[in-house]
Structure formats: structure tokens, C-alpha cells
Design a protein around this motif. Structure first.
Motif, mmCIF file in Angstrom:
data_model
loop_
_atom_site.group_PDB
_atom_site.id
_atom_site.type_symbol
_atom_site.label_atom_id
_atom_site.label_comp_id
_atom_site.label_asym_id
_atom_site.label_seq_id
_atom_site.Cartn_x
_atom_site.Cartn_y
_atom_site.Cartn_z
ATOM 1 N N ALA A 118 0.813 -1.214 0.000
ATOM 2 C CA ALA A 118 0.000 0.000 0.000
ATOM 3 C C ALA A 118 0.850 1.271 0.000
ATOM 4 O O ALA A 118 0.339 2.356 0.272
ATOM 5 N N ALA A 119 2.133 1.150 -0.297
ATOM 6 C CA ALA A 119 3.010 2.331 -0.331
ATOM 7 C C ALA A 119 2.483 3.346 -1.342
ATOM 8 O O ALA A 119 2.121 2.994 -2.470
ATOM 9 N N GLY A 120 2.419 4.591 -0.928
ATOM 10 C CA GLY A 120 1.937 5.652 -1.801
ATOM 11 C C GLY A 120 0.440 5.858 -1.764
ATOM 12 O O GLY A 120 -0.065 6.805 -2.364
ATOM 13 N N LEU A 121 -0.285 4.980 -1.071
ATOM 14 C CA LEU A 121 -1.731 5.122 -0.964
ATOM 15 C C LEU A 121 -2.101 5.860 0.313
ATOM 16 O O LEU A 121 -1.316 5.940 1.263
ATOM 17 N N ASN A 122 -3.325 6.353 0.359
ATOM 18 C CA ASN A 122 -3.791 7.113 1.515
ATOM 19 C C ASN A 122 -4.527 6.254 2.529
ATOM 20 O O ASN A 122 -4.798 6.690 3.647
ATOM 21 N N SER A 123 -4.856 5.010 2.130
ATOM 22 C CA SER A 123 -5.595 4.128 3.031
ATOM 23 C C SER A 123 -5.331 2.677 2.658
ATOM 24 O O SER A 123 -5.001 2.355 1.518
ATOM 25 N N CYS A 124 -5.475 1.821 3.647
ATOM 26 C CA CYS A 124 -5.371 0.379 3.407
ATOM 27 C C CYS A 124 -5.914 -0.348 4.619
ATOM 28 O O CYS A 124 -6.121 0.233 5.690
ATOM 29 N N LEU A 125 -6.156 -1.622 4.414
ATOM 30 C CA LEU A 125 -6.541 -2.501 5.519
ATOM 31 C C LEU A 125 -5.644 -3.725 5.492
ATOM 32 O O LEU A 125 -5.415 -4.295 4.419
ATOM 33 N N TYR A 126 -5.105 -4.080 6.646
ATOM 34 C CA TYR A 126 -4.299 -5.294 6.771
ATOM 35 C C TYR A 126 -5.046 -6.259 7.682
ATOM 36 O O TYR A 126 -5.426 -5.911 8.803
ATOM 37 N N MET A 127 -5.244 -7.474 7.214
ATOM 38 C CA MET A 127 -5.933 -8.509 7.979
ATOM 39 C C MET A 127 -5.006 -9.700 8.136
ATOM 40 O O MET A 127 -4.312 -10.092 7.193
ATOM 41 N N THR A 128 -4.969 -10.268 9.316
ATOM 42 C CA THR A 128 -4.210 -11.491 9.525
ATOM 43 C C THR A 128 -5.158 -12.614 9.898
ATOM 44 O O THR A 128 -6.094 -12.423 10.686
ATOM 45 N N VAL A 129 -4.940 -13.773 9.293
ATOM 46 C CA VAL A 129 -5.730 -14.972 9.591
ATOM 47 C C VAL A 129 -4.748 -16.054 9.991
ATOM 48 O O VAL A 129 -4.041 -16.616 9.140
ATOM 49 N N GLY A 130 -4.684 -16.335 11.259
ATOM 50 C CA GLY A 130 -3.742 -17.331 11.766
ATOM 51 C C GLY A 130 -4.310 -17.955 13.016
ATOM 52 O O GLY A 130 -5.466 -18.396 13.023
ATOM 53 N N THR A 131 -3.537 -17.961 14.086
ATOM 54 C CA THR A 131 -4.032 -18.469 15.369
ATOM 55 C C THR A 131 -5.255 -17.678 15.808
ATOM 56 O O THR A 131 -6.172 -18.210 16.425
ATOM 57 N N GLY A 132 -5.256 -16.397 15.505
ATOM 58 C CA GLY A 132 -6.416 -15.535 15.698
ATOM 59 C C GLY A 132 -6.682 -14.788 14.409
ATOM 60 O O GLY A 132 -6.014 -14.982 13.396
ATOM 61 N N ILE A 133 -7.666 -13.922 14.438
ATOM 62 C CA ILE A 133 -7.952 -13.046 13.303
ATOM 63 C C ILE A 133 -8.017 -11.621 13.821
ATOM 64 O O ILE A 133 -8.657 -11.337 14.840
ATOM 65 N N GLY A 134 -7.339 -10.735 13.130
ATOM 66 C CA GLY A 134 -7.386 -9.322 13.484
ATOM 67 C C GLY A 134 -7.171 -8.502 12.238
ATOM 68 O O GLY A 134 -6.735 -9.002 11.198
ATOM 69 N N ALA A 135 -7.464 -7.227 12.336
ATOM 70 C CA ALA A 135 -7.241 -6.327 11.202
ATOM 71 C C ALA A 135 -6.916 -4.938 11.722
ATOM 72 O O ALA A 135 -7.421 -4.514 12.763
ATOM 73 N N GLY A 136 -6.053 -4.268 10.993
ATOM 74 C CA GLY A 136 -5.704 -2.889 11.281
ATOM 75 C C GLY A 136 -5.946 -2.059 10.045
ATOM 76 O O GLY A 136 -5.898 -2.575 8.918
ATOM 77 N N ALA A 137 -6.211 -0.784 10.234
ATOM 78 C CA ALA A 137 -6.554 0.062 9.101
ATOM 79 C C ALA A 137 -5.853 1.407 9.172
ATOM 80 O O ALA A 137 -5.619 1.945 10.260
ATOM 81 N N ILE A 138 -5.533 1.910 8.001
ATOM 82 C CA ILE A 138 -5.037 3.271 7.851
ATOM 83 C C ILE A 138 -6.051 4.024 7.003
ATOM 84 O O ILE A 138 -6.436 3.566 5.920
ATOM 85 N N VAL A 139 -6.526 5.147 7.517
ATOM 86 C CA VAL A 139 -7.501 5.982 6.827
ATOM 87 C C VAL A 139 -6.967 7.408 6.819
ATOM 88 O O VAL A 139 -6.564 7.931 7.863
ATOM 89 N N GLU A 140 -6.944 8.019 5.642
ATOM 90 C CA GLU A 140 -6.393 9.361 5.467
ATOM 91 C C GLU A 140 -4.984 9.465 6.051
ATOM 92 O O GLU A 140 -4.621 10.441 6.693
ATOM 93 N N GLY A 141 -4.223 8.401 5.841
ATOM 94 C CA GLY A 141 -2.823 8.388 6.234
ATOM 95 C C GLY A 141 -2.549 8.116 7.699
ATOM 96 O O GLY A 141 -1.386 8.142 8.120
ATOM 97 N N LYS A 142 -3.594 7.838 8.475
ATOM 98 C CA LYS A 142 -3.405 7.635 9.915
ATOM 99 C C LYS A 142 -3.993 6.301 10.358
ATOM 100 O O LYS A 142 -5.019 5.855 9.844
ATOM 101 N N LEU A 143 -3.327 5.669 11.336
ATOM 102 C CA LEU A 143 -3.856 4.444 11.924
ATOM 103 C C LEU A 143 -5.174 4.733 12.631
ATOM 104 O O LEU A 143 -5.334 5.776 13.280
ATOM 105 N N VAL A 144 -6.120 3.815 12.496
ATOM 106 C CA VAL A 144 -7.440 4.002 13.091
ATOM 107 C C VAL A 144 -7.434 3.583 14.554
ATOM 108 O O VAL A 144 -7.063 2.457 14.902
#
Length: 291
Positions: A118-144
Motif C-alpha cells: 500500500a506504499a503511496g496510498l492514503n488508506s489500506c486494511l491489513y488482515m491477519t488470519v492465523g491463530t487468531g484473526i485481526g485487522a488494522g486500518a489506515i484511513v487518510e494516512g493515519k492508523l485508526v
């Protein structure tokens, strides 16, 4: 300038030394046992290094509010010995330097946004699916962040018509994590994810649950890129199934090329591979330094 990075997982803590450009120069993996033993070994690794800041992304839930008396601590977790433990306070006993602190998934999102898919973008979502499931997000260049941090792994999803499994989450049973994380796969099918063949019926069900989550995230946050990592997602044949399910569930409602039949560049694997979390921790350290 050298920076310290910690990717804190429920099974292992990966510690690294790197640069402000995201280059990892050295690393070590430490089993996650008690907080004192795990963090003590981590600090031994950093002791001889002249680091200017540390970034740590860790399993949660955690307190990420700098104004909170419990800032920098793990809150309520099923991981023995870690509930209420003050990670940042422990680190400051060793190093009087800036410390960046966030969830493991927010940190991975930051890594991918800084140097990855997501380099150069203003937003993205990262999701991990493993032992647990979680997701983090960047909106307007900042972590939510909000009242706490996002807990997107515990959203409620529609049950697959053929799924009678109760669910593995100790808090909610059949939330997303309870139905689709690695332990749920193993419990339901009697085998670990990597032991199931590519054509096993598990994957149609798994893609159904993950796609529902991505549809919800896409409708609410509208990220410019969705990145999925974690051990379960090492089964790369899952990605076409997930993309197809997302298009099916959206049913043409969102009119954007990201959801066209021939677009494989919207829902993707981490460009940083297994380094997303560690690189993100370097980016957290940079933020803590104000650079």
C-alpha cells in the motif's frame, strides 16, 4: 540511525534492529512465555545496540490511549500471565528512549503502507488470519483508533449453510475468529490448515467467512488496498476464492474497478511477506521519534 522493532505474538516475539528506511539488519525470535522472561530476553537482545527508539506491535487487546493510566499494557487476554501487564513500562526500565506502541495488525498495516503493498496510498486494511484473526486500518494516512483499537476479528458474520461448528472463540463462540481462525479449522476438520488439500471443502467455507468480513470492511472504510497475511493465508489458492466471494456478496453494488472480474490487485498478499510486522514496528519507532 538504528531503531528497535518488536513484533509480539502469542507464540513468539520477533525482535529486530533496523534503519529508518525499513531495512532489517538483525533479528531474533523469542518464545512467548511469561512477560518477564519474554521481555527480559528481548531487552538482552537490544542491550548492546545503540538504538534511538523502539516500536512494538503486539497481540491484544491492549490499551493504546496515551492519556489512560493503563497505556502500554495488555488488557484482558486468554494468554496466561499477560492480562494487565504493562509492556511499555517494562521497556522503559531498560531504555529511556521514545517507544511506539500499537496492535500487531495496526503495525503490519503501517509497514505495508510505508514500504509494502500500500506504499503511496492514503488508506489500506491489513488482515491477519492465523491463530487468531485481526485487522488494522489506515484511513487518510493515519492508523485508526477510537475508544480502544479496532477488533475486526470479532465481528459477527452469517453462518455458512453447511457449517454446524459451534465456534472456537472463548468470548463469542461463532464470531469471525471463532469460525475462521486456524484453531477453528483444525477443530472442525481435524487437521491443520497446511495439511488440508487445495480442493478440500474447508476452503470454500473459509473463503465465505473471510469474504464477508472484507465486504463489511470495504463498505465501512473503503480502503484503497486490502492485504491479508497470517499462517492460514499461506494457502495462496484461497485468494481467488475470496475475491470471487467478495464480488458475489457485493453483487454489483459498489461500482469500482477494484471489484471487477479481472482485478487481482485489490485483495493481495503482503508485499513485505513475513516482515510486515517487523517493518511496521520500525515505522512506529520512526513515528515515536517524530521523523
Amino acid at each position: 540511525m538504528l531503531l528497535g522493532a518488536i513484533e509480539g505474538g502469542g507464540t513468539k516475539f520477533v525482535c529486530g534492529i533496523g534503519t529508518a528506511d525499513g531495512e532489517i539488519l538483525d533479528r531474533i525470535s523469542i518464545p512467548t512465555t511469561t512477560p518477564e522472561a519474554t521481555l527480559g530476553n528481548a531487552m538482552d537482545f537490544f542491550a548492546a545496540k545503540e538504538i534511538q527508539a523502539i516500536g512494538i506491535g503486539t497481540f491484544g487487546p491492549i490499551d493504546v490511549n496515551p492519556q489512560s493510566p493503563a497505556y502500554g499494557s495488555v488488557t484482558k487476554t486468554p494468554k496466561p500471565h499477560w492480562s494487565g501487564y504493562r509492556i511499555v513500562e517494562h521497556l522503559k526500565r531498560y531504555f529511556d528512549i521514545p517507544i511506539g506502541f500499537d496492535t500487531d495488525v495496526n503495525t503490519a498495516a503501517l509497514g505495508e503502507a510505508t514500504w509494502g503493498a500500500a506504499a503511496g496510498l492514503n488508506s489500506c486494511l491489513y488482515m491477519t488470519v492465523g491463530t487468531g484473526i485481526g485487522a488494522g486500518a489506515i484511513v487518510e494516512g493515519k492508523l485508526v483508533h477510537g475508544l480502544t483499537h479496532p477488533e475486526m476479528g470479532h465481528i459477527l458474520v452469517r453462518r455458512h449453510p453447511d457449517d454446524s461448528y459451534e465456534g472456537h472463540c472463548p468470548f463469542h463462540k461463532d464470531c469471525l475468529e471463532g469460525l475462521a481462525a486456524g484453531p477453528a479449522l483444525e477443530d472442525r476438520w481435524g487437521s491443520k490448515a497446511f495439511e488440508l488439500g487445495d480442493t478440500h471443502s474447508a476452503w470454500e467455507m473459509e473463503s465465505y467467512y473471510i469474504a464477508q468480513a472484507l465486504v463489511n470492511y470495504a463498505l465501512i472504510l473503503s480502503p484503497e488496498k486490502i492485504i491479508i497475511g497470517g499462517g492460514v493465508m499461506n494457502q495462496s489458492h484461497l485468494f481467488p476464492l475470496i475475491r470471487e466471494q467478495v464480488r458475489k456478496l457485493l453483487n454489483g453494488y459498489v461500482q469500482h474497478p477494484a471489484f471487477s472480474e479481472d482485478n487481482d490487485s485489490y485483495i493481495v498478499q503482503p508485499a513485505l511477506g513475513g516482515n510486515a510486522g517487523l517493518c511496521g514496528a520500525l515505522a512506529l519507532a520512526k513515528q515515536a521519534l517524530g521523523i
